[in-house]
Design a protein around this motif. Sequence first.
Motif, PDB file in Angstrom:
ATOM      1  N   LYS A 206      87.478  11.139 121.383  1.00 33.50           N
ATOM      2  CA  LYS A 206      88.594  10.327 121.880  1.00 33.50           C
ATOM      3  C   LYS A 206      88.228   8.851 121.750  1.00 33.50           C
ATOM      4  O   LYS A 206      87.199   8.419 122.243  1.00 33.50           O
ATOM      5  N   HIS A 207      89.061   8.096 121.068  1.00 31.91           N
ATOM      6  CA  HIS A 207      88.819   6.667 120.894  1.00 31.91           C
ATOM      7  C   HIS A 207      89.244   5.904 122.140  1.00 31.91           C
ATOM      8  O   HIS A 207      90.200   6.282 122.827  1.00 31.91           O
ATOM      9  N   ASP A 208      88.544   4.811 122.438  1.00 32.42           N
ATOM     10  CA  ASP A 208      88.864   4.007 123.609  1.00 32.42           C
ATOM     11  C   ASP A 208      90.274   3.457 123.516  1.00 32.42           C
ATOM     12  O   ASP A 208      90.783   3.162 122.429  1.00 32.42           O
ATOM     13  N   ALA A 209      90.889   3.291 124.686  1.00 38.07           N
ATOM     14  CA  ALA A 209      92.277   2.835 124.744  1.00 38.07           C
ATOM     15  C   ALA A 209      92.365   1.317 124.621  1.00 38.07           C
ATOM     16  O   ALA A 209      91.459   0.576 125.012  1.00 38.07           O
ATOM     17  N   LEU A 210      93.488   0.866 124.074  1.00 41.19           N
ATOM     18  CA  LEU A 210      93.809  -0.557 123.935  1.00 41.19           C
ATOM     19  C   LEU A 210      95.118  -0.832 124.643  1.00 41.19           C
ATOM     20  O   LEU A 210      96.046  -0.020 124.594  1.00 41.19           O
ATOM     21  N   GLN A 211      95.192  -1.974 125.293  1.00 40.74           N
ATOM     22  CA  GLN A 211      96.441  -2.367 125.924  1.00 40.74           C
ATOM     23  C   GLN A 211      97.263  -3.164 124.921  1.00 40.74           C
ATOM     24  O   GLN A 211      96.934  -4.298 124.579  1.00 40.74           O
ATOM     25  N   ILE A 212      98.343  -2.536 124.440  1.00 38.67           N
ATOM     26  CA  ILE A 212      99.178  -3.100 123.384  1.00 38.67           C
ATOM     27  C   ILE A 212     100.597  -3.262 123.913  1.00 38.67           C
ATOM     28  O   ILE A 212     101.112  -2.384 124.612  1.00 38.67           O
ATOM     29  N   ALA A 213     101.222  -4.371 123.605  1.00 44.18           N
ATOM     30  CA  ALA A 213     102.587  -4.627 124.048  1.00 44.18           C
ATOM     31  C   ALA A 213     103.509  -3.492 123.617  1.00 44.18           C
ATOM     32  O   ALA A 213     103.494  -3.069 122.470  1.00 44.18           O
ATOM     33  N   GLY A 214     104.297  -3.000 124.565  1.00 38.18           N
ATOM     34  CA  GLY A 214     105.242  -1.929 124.288  1.00 38.18           C
ATOM     35  C   GLY A 214     104.734  -0.551 124.631  1.00 38.18           C
ATOM     36  O   GLY A 214     105.520   0.393 124.772  1.00 38.18           O
ATOM     37  N   ALA A 215     103.407  -0.383 124.741  1.00 37.66           N
ATOM     38  CA  ALA A 215     102.820   0.918 125.071  1.00 37.66           C
ATOM     39  C   ALA A 215     102.600   1.020 126.579  1.00 37.66           C
ATOM     40  O   ALA A 215     102.806   0.062 127.327  1.00 37.66           O
ATOM     41  N   VAL A 216     102.176   2.174 127.038  1.00 37.55           N
ATOM     42  CA  VAL A 216     101.920   2.376 128.462  1.00 37.55           C
ATOM     43  C   VAL A 216     100.819   1.420 128.921  1.00 37.55           C
ATOM     44  O   VAL A 216      99.915   1.069 128.159  1.00 37.55           O
ATOM     45  N   THR A 217     100.897   0.997 130.179  1.00 36.98           N
ATOM     46  CA  THR A 217      99.969  -0.016 130.681  1.00 36.98           C
ATOM     47  C   THR A 217      98.530   0.482 130.746  1.00 36.98           C
ATOM     48  O   THR A 217      97.600  -0.322 130.743  1.00 36.98           O
ATOM     49  N   SER A 218      98.346   1.801 130.809  1.00 38.83           N
ATOM     50  CA  SER A 218      96.983   2.336 130.866  1.00 38.83           C
ATOM     51  C   SER A 218      96.268   2.229 129.520  1.00 38.83           C
ATOM     52  O   SER A 218      95.053   2.384 129.452  1.00 38.83           O
ATOM     53  N   GLY A 219      97.017   1.946 128.452  1.00 39.77           N
ATOM     54  CA  GLY A 219      96.413   1.766 127.141  1.00 39.77           C
ATOM     55  C   GLY A 219      96.599   2.956 126.222  1.00 39.77           C
ATOM     56  O   GLY A 219      96.845   4.084 126.673  1.00 39.77           O
ATOM     57  N   ARG A 257      89.322  -8.224 121.624  1.00 37.45           N
ATOM     58  CA  ARG A 257      89.034  -9.660 121.638  1.00 37.45           C
ATOM     59  C   ARG A 257      90.194 -10.464 121.052  1.00 37.45           C
ATOM     60  O   ARG A 257      90.487 -11.578 121.478  1.00 37.45           O
ATOM     61  N   LEU A 258      90.892  -9.896 120.044  1.00 34.10           N
ATOM     62  CA  LEU A 258      92.007 -10.592 119.423  1.00 34.10           C
ATOM     63  C   LEU A 258      93.261 -10.549 120.289  1.00 34.10           C
ATOM     64  O   LEU A 258      94.036 -11.504 120.314  1.00 34.10           O
ATOM     65  N   ILE A 259      93.464  -9.446 121.002  1.00 34.39           N
ATOM     66  CA  ILE A 259      94.707  -9.235 121.741  1.00 34.39           C
ATOM     67  C   ILE A 259      94.669  -9.825 123.144  1.00 34.39           C
ATOM     68  O   ILE A 259      95.622 -10.455 123.597  1.00 34.39           O
ATOM     69  N   ASN A 260      93.534  -9.635 123.834  1.00 35.78           N
ATOM     70  CA  ASN A 260      93.468  -9.982 125.252  1.00 35.78           C
ATOM     71  C   ASN A 260      93.391 -11.495 125.443  1.00 35.78           C
ATOM     72  O   ASN A 260      92.483 -12.151 124.935  1.00 35.78           O
ATOM     73  N   SER A 261      94.333 -12.037 126.191  1.00 39.59           N
ATOM     74  CA  SER A 261      94.389 -13.485 126.384  1.00 39.59           C
ATOM     75  C   SER A 261      93.295 -14.005 127.310  1.00 39.59           C
ATOM     76  O   SER A 261      93.084 -15.213 127.404  1.00 39.59           O
ATOM     77  N   ARG A 262      92.579 -13.092 127.992  1.00 41.01           N
ATOM     78  CA  ARG A 262      91.544 -13.542 128.930  1.00 41.01           C
ATOM     79  C   ARG A 262      90.221 -12.828 128.652  1.00 41.01           C
ATOM     80  O   ARG A 262      89.450 -12.555 129.566  1.00 41.01           O
ATOM     81  N   TYR A 263      89.978 -12.555 127.410  1.00 45.34           N
ATOM     82  CA  TYR A 263      88.763 -11.825 127.037  1.00 45.34           C
ATOM     83  C   TYR A 263      87.526 -12.691 127.285  1.00 45.34           C
ATOM     84  O   TYR A 263      87.512 -13.898 127.017  1.00 45.34           O
ATOM     85  N   ALA A 337     104.468   2.036 121.496  1.00 46.17           N
ATOM     86  CA  ALA A 337     105.606   2.886 121.839  1.00 46.17           C
ATOM     87  C   ALA A 337     105.122   3.975 122.779  1.00 46.17           C
ATOM     88  O   ALA A 337     104.601   5.000 122.345  1.00 46.17           O
ATOM     89  N   GLN A 338     105.259   3.731 124.082  1.00 49.50           N
ATOM     90  CA  GLN A 338     104.803   4.669 125.095  1.00 49.50           C
ATOM     91  C   GLN A 338     103.351   5.064 124.868  1.00 49.50           C
ATOM     92  O   GLN A 338     102.465   4.268 125.002  1.00 49.50           O
ATOM     93  N   GLY A 339     103.098   6.306 124.454  1.00 52.13           N
ATOM     94  CA  GLY A 339     101.729   6.786 124.367  1.00 52.13           C
ATOM     95  C   GLY A 339     101.051   6.603 123.028  1.00 52.13           C
ATOM     96  O   GLY A 339     100.020   7.240 122.776  1.00 52.13           O
ATOM     97  N   ARG A 340     101.548   5.720 122.178  1.00 51.91           N
ATOM     98  CA  ARG A 340     100.908   5.557 120.873  1.00 51.91           C
ATOM     99  C   ARG A 340     100.967   4.105 120.416  1.00 51.91           C
ATOM    100  O   ARG A 340     101.793   3.322 120.859  1.00 51.91           O
ATOM    101  N   ALA A 341     100.054   3.787 119.519  1.00 54.40           N
ATOM    102  CA  ALA A 341     100.045   2.487 118.841  1.00 54.40           C
ATOM    103  C   ALA A 341     100.413   2.708 117.393  1.00 54.40           C
ATOM    104  O   ALA A 341      99.924   3.641 116.754  1.00 54.40           O
ATOM    105  N   MET A 342     101.275   1.855 116.864  1.00 55.52           N
ATOM    106  CA  MET A 342     101.720   1.987 115.477  1.00 55.52           C
ATOM    107  C   MET A 342     101.271   0.776 114.680  1.00 55.52           C
ATOM    108  O   MET A 342     101.616  -0.363 115.018  1.00 55.52           O
ATOM    109  N   LEU A 343     100.482   1.021 113.644  1.00 57.94           N
ATOM    110  CA  LEU A 343     100.080  -0.038 112.728  1.00 57.94           C
ATOM    111  C   LEU A 343     101.179  -0.175 111.689  1.00 57.94           C
ATOM    112  O   LEU A 343     101.273   0.614 110.754  1.00 57.94           O
TER     113      LEU A 343
END
Length: 587
Positions: A206-219, A257-263, A337-343
Amino acid sequence: MILHELRELARREGLVDDPAFESKPVRWIIVLDEDGSYLSLRDTEQEVPLPEGKKGKPKRQASMYGIPRRMGRTSKAVPDFLVDKSEYVLGAEPDDKRSMEDLKARRKLFADLLNEAAESAQSEAGKAVSKFLANDAERERCASEIAERGYAGNDLLTFRVDGAMLHDDETLRTWWRQRGASGTTENAAITRQCLLCGESRPSVDKHDALQIAGAVTSGVSLVTFNSAAFEKYGLERNDNAPICRECMTAYVEGLRRLINSRYISARTGDPVTPQNVRLTGDTTAVYWANVQDELTSLLSELMYSPQKVRDLLNSPHRGQHSSSANERFFCLIISGAQGRAMLRSMHTGTLSDLEKNLNRYFDAIRLEGDRGEPKPLGFLLRSLVLQGKLDRLPPRLAGEVFFGILFGEKLPQLVLSAAVQRNRAEQKVTPERAALLQLFFASHQQKEVPLMSLDAQSTDAPYRLGRLLSTYEQLQRRAQGGNLNRTLVDRYFGAASTRPGTVFPQLVRLSQNHLGKLGPAGGFYQSLITGIVDGIDNFPAMLTLEEQGRFALGYYHQRQSFFRSNKKEENDATEPTTDTSEGENIQ
């Protein structure tokens, strides 16, 4: 390739020098004395200022800390080390979804892991927290206070003991490093060739979760196989894309590091500048280069403060041929989109090309009469949708525009269509949409399309028809006494830009009435109209989408020419001239 470059970014900036730790927002700090007695509860949440030029209410966000790397849970209860959610730390949750037995079991898992570390590392701070966790009265005091103040189920909690943060205790940090996050989910008995490093290693399940705009807040995970339709060759789940833990941790940390505004940088302990642009509610562009470069760190300013980017490009200190000009530049468009990230898309180029393309972009969107500063990209995109709400943009449009700006690519027809449709809906051409139309035609290198200002010599029929509509509008204003509540453009723009053969004969007849009211002064407008329609034998029955775009530019350029001339007339207090050779002389 893209995961490989993200991994290299993390290594280059030292984000995984200490892979057992990561930067995460921690909202609540439980303050204890050296004996483990409960003293207070501190909320780290604070208002984060909005980017310059962006309107709205500032968001409240928890402070960032370098904490032990979280385990990445599935349906199984697994505690994190030193920092966790309330259900594990206090045995409580805000929504009461779990049974008391379940909460008690989770609290015990967290306490047992901490006890093991405190005893093994002989950490006095760890032992103090263990005493607190074992004292039901003190723990319930804390649980009662956090419930009164209001908290979320996914808020993270940590401890401060005798003035020092628990996760900064070096004896506990050393223990965690040596333990090697042994709760990981890969099977050490099965090795596969890692797609990134090429070595035979156990692959993560299982790959670590990322917090991405539009997806669930848990990542969400960037790499995941959650359906048999995605699996091949008899492999299951993430074995279809085997990546070892070391490489997975690095690429995820690079993207965070690229996404998080307070990294927070693990190497320096200082905040780092994010490198992303939030294009719509669920779509984000992230970008980076092979080297540290000031231009790359400023690209987010394109949305609301583009003058900063242009100032840097024009700076003599930057130079035309810097040593990093041929270094690679990367950009991704990611949607949640909810539970997934789309590249959605990716692209790469050089920093030298990036500079050239940005300069072309600023030239393309410049309108004559602008007060020196380029229009923000955010305003351009907002002009394409009702009430300026970016969430209403078509999913691909914002990303395609951003790619076109950075990599000099042709803008899709979708941009032209959106601008033309919005012009018809609002019955007007705004400066922002005029700038986007100029950018569209410039990207397609259509030389016949005038850019920036009025081209009185253009023979393009749609462009001249747009000029003609603007002239009829100005004639109406002069004939009926200046400011009008509703002009003929408010009524006819949509039809005139699509079916000129139907509308313009009516406008010709209407203009004769307006010319008659002006008397001798109408000779100027009659001469101007004659010059515009010279060579147009018939009004076209229909205009194509691109012709409608050129029509809109003709209307806007001619209207701005009238506006500037009116200003000049007010300043000079002189009568209009009748020289129609150039639009700039129109009064």
